[in-house]
Structures are given as C-alpha cells and as structure tokens.
Design a protein around this motif. Sequence first.
Motif, mmCIF file in Angstrom:
data_model
loop_
_atom_site.group_PDB
_atom_site.id
_atom_site.type_symbol
_atom_site.label_atom_id
_atom_site.label_comp_id
_atom_site.label_asym_id
_atom_site.label_seq_id
_atom_site.Cartn_x
_atom_site.Cartn_y
_atom_site.Cartn_z
ATOM 1 N N THR A 146 2.991 -51.383 -37.620
ATOM 2 C CA THR A 146 3.488 -50.908 -38.917
ATOM 3 C C THR A 146 3.311 -49.399 -39.031
ATOM 4 O OG1 THR A 146 2.921 -53.036 -39.916
ATOM 5 C CG2 THR A 146 3.312 -51.214 -41.417
ATOM 6 N N TRP A 147 2.224 -48.880 -38.497
ATOM 7 C CA TRP A 147 2.023 -47.429 -38.478
ATOM 8 C C TRP A 147 3.105 -46.753 -37.639
ATOM 9 C CZ3 TRP A 147 -0.557 -44.169 -41.354
ATOM 10 C CH2 TRP A 147 -0.738 -42.855 -40.915
ATOM 11 N N ILE A 148 3.446 -47.366 -36.500
ATOM 12 C CA ILE A 148 4.502 -46.822 -35.647
ATOM 13 C C ILE A 148 5.832 -46.805 -36.388
ATOM 14 C CG2 ILE A 148 5.893 -47.273 -33.584
ATOM 15 C CD1 ILE A 148 3.325 -48.341 -32.262
ATOM 16 N N GLY A 149 6.148 -47.902 -37.069
ATOM 17 C CA GLY A 149 7.392 -47.965 -37.830
ATOM 18 C C GLY A 149 7.414 -46.937 -38.951
ATOM 19 N N GLY A 150 6.284 -46.794 -39.646
ATOM 20 C CA GLY A 150 6.200 -45.777 -40.693
ATOM 21 C C GLY A 150 6.316 -44.375 -40.133
ATOM 22 N N GLU A 151 5.744 -44.168 -38.967
ATOM 23 C CA GLU A 151 5.825 -42.867 -38.310
ATOM 24 C C GLU A 151 7.264 -42.524 -37.964
ATOM 25 O OE1 GLU A 151 3.126 -40.824 -34.872
ATOM 26 O OE2 GLU A 151 4.353 -42.528 -34.233
ATOM 27 N N ALA A 152 8.017 -43.538 -37.537
ATOM 28 C CA ALA A 152 9.436 -43.322 -37.220
ATOM 29 C C ALA A 152 10.194 -42.850 -38.456
ATOM 30 C CB ALA A 152 10.052 -44.607 -36.677
ATOM 31 N N LYS A 385 -6.246 -44.959 -36.702
ATOM 32 C CA LYS A 385 -7.347 -44.543 -35.829
ATOM 33 C C LYS A 385 -7.207 -45.157 -34.437
ATOM 34 C CE LYS A 385 -10.822 -43.711 -39.422
ATOM 35 N NZ LYS A 385 -10.983 -42.272 -39.101
ATOM 36 N N LEU A 386 -6.794 -46.428 -34.376
ATOM 37 C CA LEU A 386 -6.638 -47.101 -33.084
ATOM 38 C C LEU A 386 -5.546 -46.447 -32.239
ATOM 39 C CD1 LEU A 386 -6.872 -50.846 -34.182
ATOM 40 C CD2 LEU A 386 -8.600 -49.529 -32.956
ATOM 41 N N TYR A 387 -4.507 -45.963 -32.909
ATOM 42 C CA TYR A 387 -3.318 -45.472 -32.215
ATOM 43 C C TYR A 387 -3.370 -43.961 -31.960
ATOM 44 C CZ TYR A 387 1.701 -45.087 -31.159
ATOM 45 O OH TYR A 387 2.915 -44.856 -30.559
ATOM 46 N N SER A 388 -4.478 -43.324 -32.290
ATOM 47 C CA SER A 388 -4.518 -41.866 -32.306
ATOM 48 C C SER A 388 -4.446 -41.219 -30.923
ATOM 49 C CB SER A 388 -5.778 -41.385 -33.031
ATOM 50 O OG SER A 388 -6.940 -41.895 -32.388
ATOM 51 N N ASP A 389 -4.868 -41.919 -29.853
ATOM 52 C CA ASP A 389 -4.772 -41.319 -28.527
ATOM 53 C C ASP A 389 -4.614 -42.407 -27.476
ATOM 54 O OD1 ASP A 389 -7.517 -41.512 -26.708
ATOM 55 O OD2 ASP A 389 -7.862 -41.832 -28.846
ATOM 56 N N ILE A 458 -16.683 -58.213 -22.229
ATOM 57 C CA ILE A 458 -16.620 -56.950 -22.975
ATOM 58 C C ILE A 458 -17.988 -56.328 -23.243
ATOM 59 C CG2 ILE A 458 -14.508 -57.731 -24.106
ATOM 60 C CD1 ILE A 458 -16.109 -58.089 -26.679
ATOM 61 N N GLY A 459 -19.066 -57.001 -22.831
ATOM 62 C CA GLY A 459 -20.403 -56.473 -23.118
ATOM 63 C C GLY A 459 -20.671 -55.124 -22.487
ATOM 64 N N GLY A 460 -20.090 -54.876 -21.316
ATOM 65 C CA GLY A 460 -20.320 -53.610 -20.634
ATOM 66 C C GLY A 460 -19.223 -52.593 -20.833
ATOM 67 N N ALA A 461 -18.261 -52.886 -21.724
ATOM 68 C CA ALA A 461 -17.123 -52.003 -21.930
ATOM 69 C C ALA A 461 -17.484 -50.832 -22.837
ATOM 70 C CB ALA A 461 -15.961 -52.782 -22.530
ATOM 71 N N SER A 462 -16.752 -49.742 -22.678
ATOM 72 C CA SER A 462 -16.890 -48.604 -23.569
ATOM 73 C C SER A 462 -16.083 -48.858 -24.837
ATOM 74 C CB SER A 462 -16.383 -47.333 -22.885
ATOM 75 O OG SER A 462 -16.314 -46.271 -23.812
ATOM 76 N N PHE A 463 -16.690 -48.635 -25.974
ATOM 77 C CA PHE A 463 -16.029 -48.863 -27.255
ATOM 78 C C PHE A 463 -15.472 -47.567 -27.858
ATOM 79 C CE2 PHE A 463 -17.827 -52.847 -26.614
ATOM 80 C CZ PHE A 463 -17.524 -53.742 -27.633
ATOM 81 N N LYS A 464 -15.462 -46.477 -27.084
ATOM 82 C CA LYS A 464 -14.902 -45.222 -27.582
ATOM 83 C C LYS A 464 -13.399 -45.377 -27.787
ATOM 84 C CE LYS A 464 -18.313 -42.155 -25.425
ATOM 85 N NZ LYS A 464 -18.511 -41.049 -24.484
ATOM 86 N N PRO A 465 -12.813 -44.771 -28.812
ATOM 87 C CA PRO A 465 -13.420 -43.874 -29.799
ATOM 88 C C PRO A 465 -13.979 -44.601 -31.022
ATOM 89 C CG PRO A 465 -11.073 -43.914 -30.136
ATOM 90 C CD PRO A 465 -11.355 -44.837 -28.971
ATOM 91 N N LEU A 466 -14.073 -45.938 -30.966
ATOM 92 C CA LEU A 466 -14.578 -46.676 -32.121
ATOM 93 C C LEU A 466 -16.056 -46.397 -32.335
ATOM 94 C CD1 LEU A 466 -12.802 -50.121 -31.513
ATOM 95 C CD2 LEU A 466 -12.040 -48.195 -32.916
ATOM 96 N N ILE A 467 -16.867 -46.580 -31.283
ATOM 97 C CA ILE A 467 -18.291 -46.254 -31.330
ATOM 98 C C ILE A 467 -18.683 -45.668 -29.987
ATOM 99 C CG2 ILE A 467 -18.853 -48.067 -32.997
ATOM 100 C CD1 ILE A 467 -19.947 -49.729 -30.664
ATOM 101 N N ASP A 468 -19.817 -44.992 -29.926
ATOM 102 C CA ASP A 468 -20.281 -44.421 -28.670
ATOM 103 C C ASP A 468 -21.095 -45.451 -27.887
ATOM 104 O OD1 ASP A 468 -19.161 -41.935 -29.130
ATOM 105 O OD2 ASP A 468 -20.910 -41.231 -30.268
#
Length: 508
Positions: A146-152, A385-389, A458-468
């Motif tokens: 929905t953010w993508i559609g709004g961005e369009a 925030k999820l789609y920022s990069d 997912i226990g060993g995954a990096s959660f960036k940019p959500l958390i460090d």
Amino acid sequence: MTDTAPTAIPPTSQVTLADGRVEIAPGSPQPSGPYANEDLLPVPVEKRTWTTYNFSALWVGMAHNTASWTLASGLIAVGMDWKQAVLTIALANVIVLVPMLLTGHAGPKYGIPFPVFARASFGIRGANLPAVVRALVACGWFGIQTWIGGEAIYFLAGKLIGNGWSDAGKIGGYAWTMWLSFAIFWAIQVAIIYRGMETIRRFENWAAPFVLVGAFVMLIWMSNKAGGFGPLLDQPSKLGWGGDFWKLFWPSLMGMIGFWSTLSLNIPDFTRYGRSQKAQTWGQALGLPTTMTLFALLSVMVTSGSQAVYGETIWDPVQLAAKTDNVVGLLFALVTVLVATLSVNIAANLVSPAFDFSNVAPRRISFRAGALATCVLGVLIFPWKLYSDPQGYIFTWLGLVGGLLGTVAGILIADYWILRRGRLDLTDLYRTGGRYWYDGGWNWRAVVAFAVGGVLAIGGASFKPLIDGRPIPALEPLADYGWAVGLGTSMVLYLALMLLRGREKATV
C-alpha cells in the motif's frame, strides 16, 4: 502409529468423486458450531471452477508488481549483475514451487482454506497459531504494498501537478500529500476486497496482461534512453563469481524464497476453487517460476540501464518512472504501477489474512471483517520503515518471514503427505472432540516443532534496521539458510513426535 493416519472416513459424512475431489455427502448436514462459518466451510464441487488460466493469471498478476521488481533491482543495488540476480530469483522460485504444489493439493481436493487445512496438524484451536502468524505477515506485506501504491500516486501526480504537491508540508518526515496518496490507495483496496472472491478473480484475469505490457514499455523506454540494449546488459558485477558473490547469494536466495513463502502456506485459499488438481498444478507451474524469472530479467535490465543513464542505481520503479517528462508516459506508468500493486496486494495480502482472522472467531469475524482488520494492522506496522532500504527489505524482512513460515510449511507437508497420505475427514475439521481435537484443541507436538524450527531459523539472524544485534549469536551460521533450516527442522521433529504419539497409544 494408530492415530497419525486416519481410519476409513464414514461414507455418510463425505463423498469422493471419480476425479478425486471430496465434498460433504449430499443430504448430510454442513459442519456447524463455534469453528465453522460460511467462509470457512468446504467449497461445493460445482463452485470449484478455476481453470489453469485462472491460476496462471493469478500468478502473473501477483508476480508482476512493484515489490517483485524491487527484489531483482535490489540485488543489482547491493552489487550483483543481471545474470547473478536472475539466476538467484529463478532458482528461488523453482524451489518454492515445490511446497506450493504440495500444500495446494488439499485445496481442490477438499475445498478448504489454509486455516482449516492447518487444523489437521495443529489442532482445531491450535491452527490459530500458524493462521495468526501468517495473517500478521500478510499485514506487513499489505502495508508495504500500500505504501508502494501511495508512493506511485505521490511521485507521478507530483510530476503532473507541480511543486505544490511534491513540496507540501511534512508530517512525520513525509509530505502530507504522500500520506494522502497512501490513504487513497488504501481505500481503493478496501472497496475491491469488500466485493468478494469472484470480483478478485475477474480483476486478476485482466490485470495480468496489462501489467506485463507496462513492464515491456518501461524496458523499451530505458533502452532508448541508454542508446540500445547493450548498456542495459553491460553493467559489471561488483562481486564477481568468487567468495564475495556466494557470501551474498545464500541469504539472497533465502530472501527470494521468503518472498513467496507466505503463499506456499495459504495457497489452499485459492486452490480450493480449482476445477481439478491438473488446473492448479499446471496453472502454478506455468505461472510462478516463468513469470517471476521474466519479470526479474526486465527489472534488472531496466535497473542496470538506470546506472548507465543516470549514474546511479534506481531500484524503485516508481522513482525511476517519475524521471520522465512525457505526460502520457507518466499517466501510463501511474496506472500500470497502481494496477500491478492492487493485483498482488489484494490477492496475496488481503484474501489470506481475511480467512485467517475469521478462523480465530468464526462466529464473530467474517471474511470481510478479517480483511478490514488486515487493512488497519497494515498501517499500524509502519510499512514505510520496512521499505526504506533494500538491505533491510531483502535480508531482514524477507529473510525473517521466510525462516518463520518455512517451519509451518514443514509441519503441514509432513502431516498431510507423510502421515495422512492426503486423507482428511471434512466433518472432523470443524468438530469438537474429533480426530483433530488432540489435547483441548491443540496438538502440542506441532507447536513444539514450530517453536524449535523457528528459533533455529531466525534466532541467529540480524534484525537490522528493526533492532540491533542477533537474538542468539551462536546460531548466526544458520541465519543465511533460514527457510531451509526451519522447514527441515520442523518436518523431522514433527514426524518424530507424532510417531512417538502413535506408539504410546498403541501400548495403552
């Protein structure tokens, strides 16, 4: 193993047709009670009408969208060349097609949606666990799309209206006109989903070819800007084919699998309308890997062209299209992006959570109410925030989603194909005290398998940019293979626990 594979199903409760499809026997009452409503009941055979074309069109409509485009272009942005990006995406979609077909089998055979299908392994009440997890993931996806559609709407309308639109006052870091565009696109989707599944089927049928034409138009435009197709294919890889590439390849592959791992679970929500197993099998086989690979090729060629033309990688097609000064081209780009985003968002991210939320409280939550809940939660999850990069989008969001949902897929496949050999009792899927009631409506073995598989995935995954940081640093070596680890672990553990259950019952 007396209770892992069901006994013969009473002929009075359901009937099997010559083509293998099963429905409630004529004259028998439909399932009722607290775990049934009109949206969750088996689709009658005469209403299972979707053909191979319908399923292929569904996948073309879902695959040809802005988020799919950014998968491939995002890989270019992080250093791959076009060959490496297309290889990664093509392989991922061939792999994810396998669980897609395995879980999709129960749809046309029994006419049941995903949350009801999950009751066989997780229990009547326990099925709410994978259903809610899947629904919350869909809420995240719905918000992103929905953010993508709004961005369009925002970018392209800004080119038409002028600086008064583009440079409007900011709220929360974005122009208020961006928030307005987001709200407009959100409302359009609510209006379509409220009309039901048949409207969605018709929309997908015409949206699929329209979006494909739009992608080719963008390719032709970019090739003209670049002076031919050569510059689109000549951009070198920043990684080569050595260790740097393979270090990036595996998490990218899991991320690409994670993109459709959601649908590999809830594909029965669509295949339940299938005319036959052949229709859903061929429709998905022709629709998913081929269209995703083609769209990936278009995406990477255009994104590589942006490097040659503008001196930078523009991975977002909306921002790329906004660079044209041709009014007709802008309008066409706007309509194409909107149709593409509507197509995937409604089919993939509204239908399924609508059924999932309905399964939580069948008597109180209808399909439409579940869809509206998804629309609200999709905003509250902060999709911007999820789609920022691309780094966070591909490796964090898609990787975590794929790892977690792979554990559910492993349990469903093990239960339906290995333990039950494709046999289900329709009536018991809705009945308290039946063979799928387990312990108070929960099969704790499935819950344990889900928890263990999820932690390892997912226990060993990096959660960036959500958390460090990483929740369990010791599991970091498994992080790049989250989907495969989750699926394999949960499958083996679930089978072991269910086999032990059968032996315990046999000794009583």
